[in-house]
Design a protein around this motif. Structure first.
Motif, mmCIF file in Angstrom:
data_model
loop_
_atom_site.group_PDB
_atom_site.id
_atom_site.type_symbol
_atom_site.label_atom_id
_atom_site.label_comp_id
_atom_site.label_asym_id
_atom_site.label_seq_id
_atom_site.Cartn_x
_atom_site.Cartn_y
_atom_site.Cartn_z
ATOM 1 N N LEU A 83 2.830 14.009 -9.673
ATOM 2 C CA LEU A 83 3.902 15.010 -9.754
ATOM 3 C C LEU A 83 4.619 14.968 -11.102
ATOM 4 C CD1 LEU A 83 5.682 14.436 -6.294
ATOM 5 C CD2 LEU A 83 4.347 16.465 -6.944
ATOM 6 N N GLY A 84 4.502 13.828 -11.784
ATOM 7 C CA GLY A 84 5.273 13.622 -13.012
ATOM 8 C C GLY A 84 6.765 13.596 -12.711
ATOM 9 N N SER A 85 7.119 13.065 -11.535
ATOM 10 C CA SER A 85 8.528 13.104 -11.131
ATOM 11 C C SER A 85 8.842 11.956 -10.191
ATOM 12 C CB SER A 85 8.796 14.434 -10.415
ATOM 13 O OG SER A 85 10.062 14.396 -9.775
ATOM 14 N N ASP A 86 10.097 11.488 -10.235
ATOM 15 C CA ASP A 86 10.518 10.504 -9.238
ATOM 16 C C ASP A 86 11.564 11.118 -8.304
ATOM 17 O OD1 ASP A 86 12.668 10.637 -10.890
ATOM 18 O OD2 ASP A 86 12.683 8.505 -11.431
ATOM 19 N N ASP A 87 11.596 12.425 -8.267
ATOM 20 C CA ASP A 87 12.552 13.129 -7.411
ATOM 21 C C ASP A 87 12.154 12.939 -5.932
ATOM 22 O OD1 ASP A 87 14.048 14.869 -5.959
ATOM 23 O OD2 ASP A 87 13.571 16.670 -7.152
ATOM 24 N N PRO A 88 13.033 12.243 -5.148
ATOM 25 C CA PRO A 88 12.677 11.972 -3.748
ATOM 26 C C PRO A 88 12.282 13.230 -2.982
ATOM 27 C CG PRO A 88 14.635 10.748 -4.337
ATOM 28 C CD PRO A 88 14.316 11.637 -5.500
ATOM 29 N N ARG A 113 0.835 -1.221 0.000
ATOM 30 C CA ARG A 113 0.000 0.000 0.000
ATOM 31 C C ARG A 113 0.864 1.263 0.000
ATOM 32 N NH1 ARG A 113 -2.866 -0.936 5.219
ATOM 33 N NH2 ARG A 113 -3.597 1.197 4.920
ATOM 34 N N VAL A 114 2.024 1.182 0.648
ATOM 35 C CA VAL A 114 2.942 2.332 0.626
ATOM 36 C C VAL A 114 3.453 2.524 -0.806
ATOM 37 C CG1 VAL A 114 5.173 3.219 1.455
ATOM 38 C CG2 VAL A 114 3.624 2.049 3.045
ATOM 39 N N VAL A 115 3.834 1.415 -1.435
ATOM 40 C CA VAL A 115 4.337 1.490 -2.813
ATOM 41 C C VAL A 115 3.244 2.079 -3.721
ATOM 42 C CG1 VAL A 115 5.079 0.093 -4.800
ATOM 43 C CG2 VAL A 115 5.969 -0.426 -2.509
ATOM 44 N N LYS A 116 2.033 1.595 -3.546
ATOM 45 C CA LYS A 116 0.922 2.057 -4.394
ATOM 46 C C LYS A 116 0.737 3.573 -4.257
ATOM 47 C CE LYS A 116 -3.897 1.133 -5.375
ATOM 48 N NZ LYS A 116 -5.153 0.705 -4.801
ATOM 49 N N ARG A 117 0.724 4.029 -3.027
ATOM 50 C CA ARG A 117 0.507 5.461 -2.787
ATOM 51 C C ARG A 117 1.659 6.292 -3.381
ATOM 52 N NH1 ARG A 117 -2.322 9.378 -3.275
ATOM 53 N NH2 ARG A 117 -1.780 11.208 -2.032
ATOM 54 N N THR A 118 2.884 5.806 -3.198
ATOM 55 C CA THR A 118 4.046 6.528 -3.724
ATOM 56 C C THR A 118 3.949 6.630 -5.250
ATOM 57 O OG1 THR A 118 5.372 5.758 -1.882
ATOM 58 C CG2 THR A 118 6.581 6.502 -3.818
ATOM 59 N N LEU A 119 3.538 5.534 -5.882
ATOM 60 C CA LEU A 119 3.421 5.554 -7.343
ATOM 61 C C LEU A 119 2.344 6.552 -7.787
ATOM 62 C CD1 LEU A 119 3.766 1.717 -8.012
ATOM 63 C CD2 LEU A 119 5.459 3.482 -8.550
ATOM 64 N N GLU A 120 1.264 6.637 -7.016
ATOM 65 C CA GLU A 120 0.205 7.622 -7.350
ATOM 66 C C GLU A 120 0.772 9.044 -7.260
ATOM 67 O OE1 GLU A 120 -3.495 4.989 -5.455
ATOM 68 O OE2 GLU A 120 -2.829 6.799 -4.428
ATOM 69 N N VAL A 121 1.533 9.281 -6.194
ATOM 70 C CA VAL A 121 2.101 10.624 -6.002
ATOM 71 C C VAL A 121 3.108 10.931 -7.114
ATOM 72 C CG1 VAL A 121 3.562 12.016 -4.449
ATOM 73 C CG2 VAL A 121 1.656 10.679 -3.512
ATOM 74 N N ARG A 131 4.676 -1.964 -13.594
ATOM 75 C CA ARG A 131 3.431 -1.623 -14.294
ATOM 76 C C ARG A 131 3.232 -0.118 -14.390
ATOM 77 N NH1 ARG A 131 -0.148 -4.763 -11.140
ATOM 78 N NH2 ARG A 131 0.391 -6.909 -11.536
ATOM 79 N N ALA A 132 3.740 0.593 -13.378
ATOM 80 C CA ALA A 132 3.597 2.053 -13.407
ATOM 81 C C ALA A 132 4.668 2.683 -14.315
ATOM 82 C CB ALA A 132 3.713 2.599 -11.992
ATOM 83 N N GLY A 133 5.513 1.838 -14.909
ATOM 84 C CA GLY A 133 6.465 2.328 -15.906
ATOM 85 C C GLY A 133 7.769 2.865 -15.333
ATOM 86 N N HIS A 134 8.133 2.448 -14.143
ATOM 87 C CA HIS A 134 9.385 2.938 -13.550
ATOM 88 C C HIS A 134 10.457 1.852 -13.556
ATOM 89 C CE1 HIS A 134 7.526 6.656 -12.231
ATOM 90 N NE2 HIS A 134 6.482 5.929 -11.905
ATOM 91 N N ASP A 157 9.412 8.130 -0.608
ATOM 92 C CA ASP A 157 10.067 7.817 -1.883
ATOM 93 C C ASP A 157 10.621 6.388 -1.846
ATOM 94 O OD1 ASP A 157 11.742 9.537 0.002
ATOM 95 O OD2 ASP A 157 13.290 8.526 -1.169
ATOM 96 N N LEU A 158 10.719 5.779 -3.020
ATOM 97 C CA LEU A 158 11.103 4.357 -3.058
ATOM 98 C C LEU A 158 12.511 4.109 -2.500
ATOM 99 C CD1 LEU A 158 9.437 3.316 -6.450
ATOM 100 C CD2 LEU A 158 8.587 2.926 -4.121
ATOM 101 N N PRO A 159 13.502 4.983 -2.762
ATOM 102 C CA PRO A 159 14.821 4.751 -2.140
ATOM 103 C C PRO A 159 14.748 4.749 -0.607
ATOM 104 C CG PRO A 159 15.012 6.341 -3.933
ATOM 105 C CD PRO A 159 13.547 6.104 -3.732
ATOM 106 N N LEU A 160 13.843 5.554 -0.061
ATOM 107 C CA LEU A 160 13.689 5.565 1.403
ATOM 108 C C LEU A 160 13.093 4.234 1.870
ATOM 109 C CD1 LEU A 160 13.718 6.938 4.153
ATOM 110 C CD2 LEU A 160 11.582 8.096 3.571
ATOM 111 N N LEU A 161 12.091 3.745 1.157
ATOM 112 C CA LEU A 161 11.518 2.442 1.502
ATOM 113 C C LEU A 161 12.611 1.371 1.441
ATOM 114 C CD1 LEU A 161 9.221 0.476 2.089
ATOM 115 C CD2 LEU A 161 8.644 0.504 -0.345
ATOM 116 N N GLN A 162 13.470 1.457 0.407
ATOM 117 C CA GLN A 162 14.563 0.485 0.284
ATOM 118 C C GLN A 162 15.450 0.480 1.533
ATOM 119 O OE1 GLN A 162 15.434 -1.804 -2.440
ATOM 120 N NE2 GLN A 162 16.534 -2.525 -0.636
#
Ligand code: BYC
Length: 470
Positions: free
Chosen positions: A267-272, A255-263, A378-381, A282-287
Motif C-alpha cells: 500500500l505504501g502506507s501505514d494508515d490503519p 506471522r501476523v506482523v509479517k503479513r501486515t508489513l507486506e500489506v 527491518r521493514a523500515g518502520h 494494523d500494528l496499533p490494533l495488534l498492540q
C-alpha cells in the motif's frame, strides 16, 4: 519406566495395573472425561483426521510420534517424568530433606488447592477455544489448535491422576468438579478470571498461547520444584508439551506482523484504515490485543504480597521457576522493593514471590517482542510493539481497579475510562478482527491477514493436508 504402556485402557507409565482401586477409579472417570470432550471440546471436528503427535516415552529424545488420529481416539493418559534418584527438597525450611512420595497431612488441603487450580485451567482453555476451528486461517493452524487442545486435555488427566492417587475421596470429588465448572459459566465459572475470557478469534488465540500459556510455563516450573515428588514429576513432563503451545503463539503473532508489513509495503502506507481495508491487522490494533492478554495474564500470578506464596515456599510446596539458579533458597532474611500506589515498600521476600515470578515471566515475554520488533525495524518502520506496564488494568493486587495507563502512570479515572479503548480492543476493533475470521481449509492456502509459517510440522511441507475434514 520411561516407556509408556499403550496396551491398557488408560495409557500410563505409572504401573497403573498394580493398583486396581486407582485403576478402577480412573476408568470410572474416563467416560466422564470423554463426554466432556465431546460436549465441550472442539465443535464439529470430532470425525476429522488430524495429524497429531502423541507421547510414546518421557525421555528427552524422541518422546513423540506423529500420526493421523480422530480427536476422540487420542490416547490421553498419565505420563510422569522419570524419578530423580535421592531427590531432596530444594528450597524452604525443609531444604535438603528427602522429597515426599505421599502428601504430608499438614499440607493436604494446600496441595489439593494448588493441583485443582492448575487442573481447572486445562479444560477451561479447551472450552474457551471450542469454536475457533470454524474460522481457521489454514489447515496448518487448525492442526496446531487441535494439538494444543488434546494436550490441554492430557494436562487435565495429569492433575486428575494426582487427585485420584493421593487425595482419596476429596480428590475424586474434585476431579468430577473439574468437568462441572465451565469457562464463562455464570453459575459455575472456571477458578481464574483469564480462563473465563472468550477466545473467539485467532488473534486472541495467538495472544493467549503467547501470554497465558507462558504463565502456565512459569506456574508449572514452580510446581516442578515441589517437594511433593509426584507433582514435580508430572509438571516436568507437562512442560515439554507446553513449549509447543508457546511456539504457536510466538510464531502466530510473528506471522501476523509479517503479513501486515507486506500489506503496508504494497500500500505504501501505514494508515490503519487502509491496512484494515486491505484485510490485515494494523500494528496499533495488534498492540491493543497484546495489552489485553498480557495484563489479563499478569493477574494469574496472584497478589504482589501473598502469605499463601510465603507459606507455599517455606513449606517446600511451590518454589521459584528454576530454583537452582538462585543462591538463597530459604529467603528468611531477604526483602523485596515493591512498587505500590503508595510508593516503594520493602516487603519480606517470602511474601513477594508472586511478584518475583511475575518479573521473570515478563522477561520471558520480552523475547517475542524483540523478534517482532526486529521484523518491523527491518521493514523500515519506526513503530515498536511493547508490553504494558505491570500495573496497567490489574484486577488483583495492590493496583486492582486503579486508573493506570499502559505506560504505568496513574491518571484521573475519567481520562482512563475515556482512553481505555485506545489501549485495549474496542467493540469496533473486535468486530473488525471477527470480520477477518473466515475459514480457509484448502491445503497450503492461508487467510489474507496472516503469513504462512516458515516450515510445516515434523518436516512436512506447509501444503500438507494436516486435517482431513471429509
Ligand atoms: N483469579 O495469595 P494470593 C496454565 C485467589 S496457567 C482469581 O494472591 P496465591 C494454562 C487465590 O486463589 C497456570 N482468584 O495468591 C495456560 C486466593 O484464594 P484463597 C495455572 C485469584 O494463592 C494456558 C486469593 O486470591 N496454574 O497452566 O499466592 C492454557 C489470594 O491469593 C487469582 C496455577 O495457577 C486470580 N487471578 O497465588 C492452559 C498454579 N489470583 O485461597 C493452562 C496453581 C489469586 O484465599 N495455583 N486468587 O481462596 C497457584 O499457584 C495459586 O493459586 C495462584 C494464586 C498463582 C493462582
Amino acid at each position: 519406566m520411561s516407556g509408556i504402556n499403550y496396551s491398557e485402557k488408560i495409557p500410563n507409565n505409572v504401573n497403573l495395573t498394580t493398583d486396581r482401586t486407582l485403576q478402577r477409579a480412573l476408568e470410572h472417570w474416563q467416560p466422564h472425561f470423554l463426554e466432556w470432550w465431546k460436549g465441550m471440546g472442539p465443535t464439529d471436528f470430532q470425525g476429522a483426521d488430524v495429524y497429531l503427535r502423541t507421547a510414546t516415552s518421557v525421555d528427552a529424545d524422541g518422546w513423540a510420534t506423529y500420526g493421523t488420529v480422530k480427536m476422540p481416539d487420542y490416547r490421553w493418559g498419565i505420563f510422569l517424568a522419570d524419578p530423580q534418584k535421592d531427590r531432596t527438597i530444594g528450597f524452604g525450611d525443609s531444604m535438603g530433606q528427602p522429597v515426599w512420595q505421599q502428601v504430608p497431612g499438614e499440607y493436604r488441603s494446600t496441595l489439593r488447592r494448588l493441583i485443582v487450580t492448575q487442573g481447572d485451567t486445562e479444560p477451561a482453555s479447551v472450552e474457551q477455544q471450542r469454536l475457533l476451528g470454524h474460522t481457521c486461517p489454514s489447515l496448518y493452524d487448525l492442526r496446531n489448535l487441535f494439538q494444543v487442545n488434546v494436550e490441554e486435555g492430557r494436562h487435565l488427566w495429569a492433575m486428575v491422576y494426582l487427585l485420584h492417587a493421593y487425595f482419596g475421596r476429596d480428590g475424586r470429588e474434585e476431579a468430577e468438579e473439574l468437568l462441572a465448572r465451565h469457562s464463562g459459566d455464570a453459575d459455575k465459572p472456571r477458578i481464574l478470571t483469564t480462563f473465563n475470557e472468550p477466545i473467539s478469534d485467532w488473534l486472541s488465540f495467538y495472544c493467549f498461547t503467547y501470554f497465558t500459556d507462558r504463565d502456565g510455563k512459569y506456574q508449572l516450573k514452580s510446581l516442578a520444584e515441589s517437594g511433593f515428588d509426584p507433582l514435580s514429576r508430572t509438571c516436568r513432563f507437562m512442560l515439554t508439551e507446553e513449549a509447543h503451545h508457546m511456539f504457536v503463539g510466538e510464531t502466530g503473532i510473528g506471522r501476523v506482523v509479517k503479513r501486515t508489513l507486506e500489506v503496508m509495503k504494497a500500500l505504501g502506507s501505514d494508515d490503519p484504515a487502509k491496512i484494515r481495508a486491505a484485510g490485515a491487522v494494523d500494528l496499533p490494533l495488534l498492540q491493543k490485543y497484546l495489552n489485553f492478554w498480557c495484563s489479563s495474564s499478569l493477574d494469574l500470578f496472584g497478589n504482589e504480597i501473598s502469605s499463601n506464596s510465603a507459606a507455599n515456599f517455606a513449606n517446600g510446596l511451590k518454589g521459584r521457576p528454576d530454583e537452582s539458579t538462585y543462591e538463597d533458597h530459604v529467603l528468611r532474611d531477604k526483602t523485596f522493593q515493591l512498587k505500590t500506589p503508595q510508593g516503594d515498600q520493602a516487603v519480606p521476600m517470602l511474601n513477594a514471590l508472586n511478584e518475583v515470578m511475575r518479573e521473570s515471566y515478563l522477561k520471558d515475554c520480552e523475547i517475542g517482542l524483540k523478534r517482532w520488533n526486529r521484523q518491523i525495524e527491518r521493514a523500515g518502520h519506526a513503530f515498536r510493539l511493547t508490553l504494558p506496564a505491570t500495573n496497567f488494568r490489574r484486577s488483583i493486587g495492590a493496583w486492582m481497579g486503579l486508573p493506570v495507563g499502559p505506560d504505568g502512570k496513574m491518571i484521573a479515572k475519567e481520562e482512563y475510562d475515556k482512553n481505555l479503548y485506545h489501549w485495549i480492543p474496542s467493540p469496533e476493533d473486535k468486530a473488525f478482527v471477527h470480520s477477518l475470521m473466515k475459514r480457509v481449509a484448502e491445503p497450503g492456502k492461508m487467510a489474507g491477514w496472516v503469513a504462512p509459517p516458515e516450515r510445516g510440522i515434523n518436516n512436512l511441507p506447509v501444503e500438507y493436508e494436516y486435517v482431513k475434514l471429509h
